[in-house]
Design a protein around this motif. Sequence first.
Motif, PDB file in Angstrom:
ATOM      1  N   VAL A   1       0.843  -1.194   0.000  1.00  0.00           N
ATOM      2  CA  VAL A   1       0.000   0.000   0.000  1.00  0.00           C
ATOM      3  C   VAL A   1       0.881   1.248   0.000  1.00  0.00           C
ATOM      4  O   VAL A   1       0.623   2.210  -0.735  1.00  0.00           O
ATOM      5  CB  VAL A   1      -0.977  -0.012   1.200  1.00  0.00           C
ATOM      6  N   GLY A   2       1.938   1.250   0.801  1.00  0.00           N
ATOM      7  CA  GLY A   2       2.866   2.386   0.824  1.00  0.00           C
ATOM      8  C   GLY A   2       3.515   2.607  -0.529  1.00  0.00           C
ATOM      9  O   GLY A   2       3.637   3.740  -0.999  1.00  0.00           O
ATOM     10  N   ALA A   3       3.937   1.522  -1.171  1.00  0.00           N
ATOM     11  CA  ALA A   3       4.554   1.640  -2.496  1.00  0.00           C
ATOM     12  C   ALA A   3       3.553   2.163  -3.522  1.00  0.00           C
ATOM     13  O   ALA A   3       3.901   2.964  -4.398  1.00  0.00           O
ATOM     14  CB  ALA A   3       5.107   0.288  -2.940  1.00  0.00           C
ATOM     15  N   SER A   4       2.304   1.751  -3.406  1.00  0.00           N
ATOM     16  CA  SER A   4       1.269   2.245  -4.321  1.00  0.00           C
ATOM     17  C   SER A   4       1.061   3.742  -4.153  1.00  0.00           C
ATOM     18  O   SER A   4       0.976   4.483  -5.133  1.00  0.00           O
ATOM     19  CB  SER A   4      -0.059   1.528  -4.074  1.00  0.00           C
ATOM     20  N   PHE A   5       0.977   4.194  -2.895  1.00  0.00           N
ATOM     21  CA  PHE A   5       0.819   5.629  -2.643  1.00  0.00           C
ATOM     22  C   PHE A   5       2.020   6.414  -3.152  1.00  0.00           C
ATOM     23  O   PHE A   5       1.873   7.494  -3.721  1.00  0.00           O
ATOM     24  CB  PHE A   5       0.600   5.907  -1.158  1.00  0.00           C
TER      25      PHE A   5
ATOM     26  N   ALA B   1       1.917   9.322  -5.983  1.00  0.00           N
ATOM     27  CA  ALA B   1       2.478  10.653  -5.715  1.00  0.00           C
ATOM     28  C   ALA B   1       3.555  11.001  -6.740  1.00  0.00           C
ATOM     29  O   ALA B   1       3.625  12.134  -7.223  1.00  0.00           O
ATOM     30  CB  ALA B   1       3.044  10.714  -4.309  1.00  0.00           C
ATOM     31  N   GLY B   2       4.390  10.027  -7.089  1.00  0.00           N
ATOM     32  CA  GLY B   2       5.435  10.267  -8.087  1.00  0.00           C
ATOM     33  C   GLY B   2       4.864  10.576  -9.461  1.00  0.00           C
ATOM     34  O   GLY B   2       5.343  11.468 -10.160  1.00  0.00           O
ATOM     35  N   ALA B   3       3.818   9.852  -9.842  1.00  0.00           N
ATOM     36  CA  ALA B   3       3.181  10.101 -11.138  1.00  0.00           C
ATOM     37  C   ALA B   3       2.523  11.472 -11.168  1.00  0.00           C
ATOM     38  O   ALA B   3       2.600  12.187 -12.176  1.00  0.00           O
ATOM     39  CB  ALA B   3       2.145   9.013 -11.432  1.00  0.00           C
ATOM     40  N   ARG B   4       1.919  11.855 -10.061  1.00  0.00           N
ATOM     41  CA  ARG B   4       1.290  13.180  -9.982  1.00  0.00           C
ATOM     42  C   ARG B   4       2.336  14.288 -10.086  1.00  0.00           C
ATOM     43  O   ARG B   4       2.152  15.273 -10.800  1.00  0.00           O
ATOM     44  CB  ARG B   4       0.520  13.299  -8.672  1.00  0.00           C
ATOM     45  N   GLU B   5       3.446  14.108  -9.377  1.00  0.00           N
ATOM     46  CA  GLU B   5       4.521  15.102  -9.431  1.00  0.00           C
ATOM     47  C   GLU B   5       5.102  15.214 -10.839  1.00  0.00           C
ATOM     48  O   GLU B   5       5.364  16.310 -11.337  1.00  0.00           O
ATOM     49  CB  GLU B   5       5.619  14.732  -8.434  1.00  0.00           C
ATOM     50  N   GLU B   6       5.275  14.091 -11.501  1.00  0.00           N
ATOM     51  CA  GLU B   6       5.804  14.088 -12.868  1.00  0.00           C
ATOM     52  C   GLU B   6       4.834  14.781 -13.825  1.00  0.00           C
ATOM     53  O   GLU B   6       5.245  15.520 -14.715  1.00  0.00           O
ATOM     54  CB  GLU B   6       6.077  12.659 -13.329  1.00  0.00           C
ATOM     55  N   ALA B   7       3.543  14.552 -13.641  1.00  0.00           N
ATOM     56  CA  ALA B   7       2.542  15.203 -14.492  1.00  0.00           C
ATOM     57  C   ALA B   7       2.560  16.715 -14.288  1.00  0.00           C
ATOM     58  O   ALA B   7       2.468  17.479 -15.252  1.00  0.00           O
ATOM     59  CB  ALA B   7       1.153  14.640 -14.197  1.00  0.00           C
ATOM     60  N   GLN B   8       2.690  17.160 -13.034  1.00  0.00           N
ATOM     61  CA  GLN B   8       2.755  18.594 -12.760  1.00  0.00           C
ATOM     62  C   GLN B   8       4.009  19.203 -13.380  1.00  0.00           C
ATOM     63  O   GLN B   8       3.969  20.309 -13.927  1.00  0.00           O
ATOM     64  CB  GLN B   8       2.744  18.858 -11.250  1.00  0.00           C
ATOM     65  N   LEU B   9       5.120  18.491 -13.312  1.00  0.00           N
ATOM     66  CA  LEU B   9       6.363  18.968 -13.906  1.00  0.00           C
ATOM     67  C   LEU B   9       6.230  19.071 -15.423  1.00  0.00           C
ATOM     68  O   LEU B   9       6.698  20.036 -16.034  1.00  0.00           O
ATOM     69  CB  LEU B   9       7.519  18.043 -13.533  1.00  0.00           C
TER      70      LEU B   9
END
Length: 126
Positions: free
Chosen positions: A31-35, A39-47
């Motif tokens: 579950v931690g790895a999924s979160f 979060a990483g995908a969201r940050e990459e999309a914002q970048l």
Amino acid sequence: MTTVGYGDQPMESEEGRFFCACYALVVVGAVGASFAGIAGAREEAQLEVRRRALLRRRLDADMIKGLAQRWGGKREGKVVEVGRAEFLAGMVAAMGLALEDELEALLRRFDELDADGSGLLDEKDL
């Protein structure tokens, strides 16, 4: 005693307790790895949105002045000039592709190698 899952049915055997403890650790890690992945995908999309916005942004006098001030452009009276290196350094930093400290270190290294101070590296500088 702590239970995993249904509180009214505790594990009674040592093997069952060991299995539940391992299972709980694996599930918490998954579950931690999924979160973290979300979060990483969201940050990459914002970048990526930020990068595209910078590429579409119209160049204006304030942007040139900012690049010149931050990355060492030329000023003659009221005219401010920014070369390819200053523009590139500013855009790379703004896009988050490199840290400003890293870019500054590279520019300092270039200045060290540029023995004749011409702003160009050639065989004479070696």
